[in-house]
Design a protein around this motif. Structure first.
Motif, short mmCIF file in Angstrom:
data_model
loop_
_atom_site.label_atom_id
_atom_site.label_comp_id
_atom_site.label_asym_id
_atom_site.label_seq_id
_atom_site.Cartn_x
_atom_site.Cartn_y
_atom_site.Cartn_z
N HIS A 196 45.53 48.14 42.58
CA HIS A 196 46.39 47.42 43.51
C HIS A 196 47.67 46.99 42.82
O HIS A 196 48.77 47.14 43.35
N SER A 197 47.50 46.44 41.61
CA SER A 197 48.69 45.94 40.92
C SER A 197 49.62 47.10 40.56
O SER A 197 50.85 46.98 40.66
N TRP B 155 34.15 47.64 38.72
CA TRP B 155 34.74 48.24 39.91
C TRP B 155 35.83 47.33 40.47
O TRP B 155 36.91 47.78 40.84
N LYS B 156 35.52 46.02 40.50
CA LYS B 156 36.50 45.07 41.03
C LYS B 156 37.76 45.09 40.18
O LYS B 156 38.88 45.07 40.69
N GLN B 157 37.54 45.14 38.85
CA GLN B 157 38.69 45.18 37.95
C GLN B 157 39.54 46.42 38.20
O GLN B 157 40.77 46.35 38.29
N VAL C 234 39.72 48.21 40.90
CA VAL C 234 40.41 48.14 42.19
C VAL C 234 41.64 47.25 42.10
O VAL C 234 42.72 47.59 42.57
N SER C 235 41.47 46.09 41.43
CA SER C 235 42.61 45.17 41.34
C SER C 235 43.71 45.79 40.49
O SER C 235 44.90 45.62 40.77
N TRP C 236 43.29 46.55 39.46
CA TRP C 236 44.29 47.21 38.62
C TRP C 236 45.09 48.23 39.43
O TRP C 236 46.31 48.29 39.36
#
Ligand SMILES: [Zn+2]
Length: 181
Positions: free
Chosen positions: A85-86, A77-79, A81-83
């Protein structure tokens, strides 16, 4: 009489009623409880159901397997979300490059290309739409003669509308357009 008494003596270990027996069988073993409070980290007292520091409910202990699964899911999930964002940061919407052919779909481009005034171009487009409607009516399948007749009427109406809007387009042409012919 003596037999009955003896039987009851022999089966004293049985539960008094079958319902109670079922309950005893179905009852699950007491689940393992968490060692420390998830809210404040205080170690729970033996047998306590609530945290003595913050009053939080004592949760059931999470098995190591479930904890590993949760960690994996949280990582994914964190990955994600960060993806996101980027991606969101990388794409600034004002800088999106539309393909160059898309500008031919702009209204003023079409107008200058066809060489019609706005009103007559709109009428022309409506007429094109009506012709498309007349063609789409052909996709309807008629099972009875009445259906077939209705479809013919639909088609005739679409074509009439197309004709009317084409005529309107001709009438709405500006005098300058007419002069240039
Ligand atoms: Zn606590």
């Amino acid at each position: 009489m003596s037999e009955v008494v003896q039987e009851t003596h022999q089966e004293f270990w049985r539960p008094p009623s079958p319902v109670a027996a079922e309950e005893m069988v179905v009852r699950e073993p007491v689940p393992a409880m968490a060692e420390a409070c998830p809210r404040c980290g205080t170690e729970f007292l033996l047998g306590s159901r609530f945290c003595h520091t913050c009053g939080g409910r004592r949760p059931e202990a999470v098995s190591a397997e479930a904890r590993a699964d949760a960690a994996v899911i949280a990582g994914l999930w964190k990955q994600a979300v960060s993806w996101m964002h980027s991606v969101g940061a990388g794409v600034s919407w004002s800088k999106i490059q539309f393909p160059s052919w898309l500008r031919y779909l702009h209204f003023h481009e079409i107008k200058s290309w066809v060489g019609l005034s706005t009103a007559s171009l709109i009428a022309f487009l409506i007429g094109i739409g009506c012709v498309a409607g007349a063609l789409l009516v052909g996709l309807l399948t008629a099972k009875t003669y009445v259906d077939w007749q209705a479809i013919q009427f639909y088609r005739a109406e679409w074509l009439l509308a197309a004709t009317a809007s084409f005529v309107a387009g001709i009438l709405l042409r500006k005098p300058s357009d007419r002069d240039s012919d």
